[in-house]
Design a protein around this motif. Structure first.
Motif, short mmCIF file in Angstrom:
data_model
loop_
_atom_site.label_atom_id
_atom_site.label_comp_id
_atom_site.label_asym_id
_atom_site.label_seq_id
_atom_site.Cartn_x
_atom_site.Cartn_y
_atom_site.Cartn_z
N ILE A 117 0.85 -1.19 0.00
CA ILE A 117 0.00 0.00 0.00
C ILE A 117 0.89 1.24 0.00
O ILE A 117 0.96 1.96 -0.98
CB ILE A 117 -0.94 0.03 1.22
N SER A 118 1.54 1.48 1.10
CA SER A 118 2.46 2.62 1.24
C SER A 118 3.31 2.38 2.48
O SER A 118 3.01 1.51 3.29
CB SER A 118 1.69 3.93 1.37
N ASP A 119 4.34 3.18 2.64
CA ASP A 119 5.19 3.05 3.82
C ASP A 119 4.40 3.31 5.10
O ASP A 119 4.65 2.68 6.13
CB ASP A 119 6.37 4.01 3.75
N ALA A 120 3.44 4.19 5.04
CA ALA A 120 2.66 4.55 6.23
C ALA A 120 1.67 3.46 6.62
O ALA A 120 1.36 3.29 7.81
CB ALA A 120 1.92 5.86 6.01
N LEU A 121 1.16 2.70 5.65
CA LEU A 121 0.11 1.73 5.94
C LEU A 121 0.56 0.28 5.90
O LEU A 121 -0.18 -0.60 6.33
CB LEU A 121 -1.07 1.93 4.98
N ASP A 122 1.74 -0.02 5.39
CA ASP A 122 2.23 -1.39 5.39
C ASP A 122 2.60 -1.81 6.80
O ASP A 122 3.07 -1.00 7.59
CB ASP A 122 3.47 -1.53 4.50
N GLY A 123 2.37 -3.08 7.14
CA GLY A 123 2.73 -3.57 8.46
C GLY A 123 1.84 -4.71 8.92
O GLY A 123 1.11 -5.31 8.13
N VAL A 143 -8.40 3.83 9.55
CA VAL A 143 -7.63 5.07 9.70
C VAL A 143 -8.52 6.13 10.33
O VAL A 143 -9.70 5.93 10.52
CB VAL A 143 -7.08 5.59 8.34
N ASN A 144 -7.95 7.27 10.60
CA ASN A 144 -8.68 8.40 11.13
C ASN A 144 -9.12 9.27 9.94
O ASN A 144 -8.41 9.37 8.95
CB ASN A 144 -7.77 9.19 12.07
N LYS A 145 -10.26 9.92 10.04
CA LYS A 145 -10.77 10.76 8.95
C LYS A 145 -9.77 11.86 8.60
O LYS A 145 -9.57 12.19 7.44
CB LYS A 145 -12.11 11.36 9.34
N ARG A 146 -9.12 12.40 9.60
CA ARG A 146 -8.13 13.46 9.38
C ARG A 146 -6.96 12.95 8.53
O ARG A 146 -6.45 13.64 7.66
CB ARG A 146 -7.65 13.96 10.74
N GLU A 147 -6.54 11.70 8.75
CA GLU A 147 -5.45 11.12 7.97
C GLU A 147 -5.85 10.93 6.51
O GLU A 147 -5.02 11.10 5.62
CB GLU A 147 -5.02 9.78 8.57
N CYS A 148 -7.08 10.57 6.28
CA CYS A 148 -7.54 10.42 4.90
C CYS A 148 -7.53 11.75 4.17
O CYS A 148 -7.23 11.81 2.99
CB CYS A 148 -8.94 9.80 4.87
N GLN A 149 -7.87 12.80 4.84
CA GLN A 149 -7.84 14.13 4.22
C GLN A 149 -6.41 14.57 3.94
O GLN A 149 -6.18 15.43 3.10
CB GLN A 149 -8.54 15.14 5.12
N GLN A 150 -5.43 13.95 4.63
CA GLN A 150 -4.03 14.30 4.41
C GLN A 150 -3.35 13.38 3.41
O GLN A 150 -2.14 13.42 3.24
CB GLN A 150 -3.27 14.26 5.74
N GLY A 151 -4.11 12.50 2.73
CA GLY A 151 -3.55 11.70 1.66
C GLY A 151 -3.52 10.21 1.85
O GLY A 151 -3.03 9.50 0.98
N LEU A 152 -4.04 9.68 2.95
CA LEU A 152 -4.04 8.23 3.14
C LEU A 152 -5.26 7.54 2.54
O LEU A 152 -5.34 6.33 2.56
CB LEU A 152 -3.95 7.88 4.63
N GLU A 153 -6.21 8.29 2.03
CA GLU A 153 -7.39 7.68 1.43
C GLU A 153 -7.05 7.15 0.05
O GLU A 153 -6.29 7.75 -0.70
CB GLU A 153 -8.53 8.70 1.34
#
Length: 173
Positions: A117-123, A143-153
């Motif tokens: 997925i990405s470095d932030a979400l792999d694990g 995830v948190n809604k705030r994180e999705c607005q910052q590019g994790l969606e």
């Protein structure tokens, strides 16, 4: 004591024998066992793979009524999502075809490794939730809604999902 042994002892109690009847003849008393060599064939052992790997589609979600049921903070296994959760919580929802209840390989509480997925979400994630029945071979990362607005969606295909071997449980001997 097993039930069969108990029943045999109950139905056929042991007989007591007088002491003189137990005396063995001298020829029997002087016998000793001799060693016997036994040759057993050595068969190669096939090892099962430690992990099973699957290719799935991954998406992100956060607990709100529009994306979940009418009680968004409670997962399918009965766990309650922490109020201050983030992508560091590492909880995962899987599609129903991936759960053992519907013939899949995973159970609630299993640990899985997500990669691609990405470095932030792999694990490593723990399966706590299930997705809507319309989804097949998919996972949903909490995830948190705030994180999705910052590019994790997003939506990612070809994500590798590996089942981790269960940790051995400690038992007293």
């Amino acid at each position: 004591m097993s039930i069969a042994l108990f029943l045999l002892t109950f139905l056929f109690p042991p007989r007591t024998i007088s002491v003189p009847a137990l005396a063995l003849p001298s020829t029997v008393a002087s016998l000793s066992p001799r060693p016997v060599s036994v040759a057993l064939p050595v068969m190669p052992v096939k090892k099962a793979p430690l992990t099973l790997s699957y290719r799935v589609t991954a998406t992100t979600y956060w607990p709100e009524v529009g994306q979940t049921d009418d009680n968004p903070m409670e997962t399918a296994d009965g766990s309650i999502i922490p109020a201050r959760h983030s992508s560091k919580t590492r909880w995962l929802a899987v599609s129903r075809d991936m759960l053992d209840k519907w013939g899949g390989p995973f159970r609630f509480g299993d640990k899985v490794r997500v990669s691609g997925i990405s470095d932030a979400l792999d694990g490593v994630y723990i399966i706590h939730d299930t997705m809507n029945r319309r989804h097949h071979h998919c996972v949903d990362v909490l995830v948190n809604k705030r994180e999705c607005q910052q590019g994790l969606e997003g939506r990612w295909t070809g994500i590798r999902l590996s089942k981790l071997a269960p940790e051995p449980t400690w038992e007293a001997s």
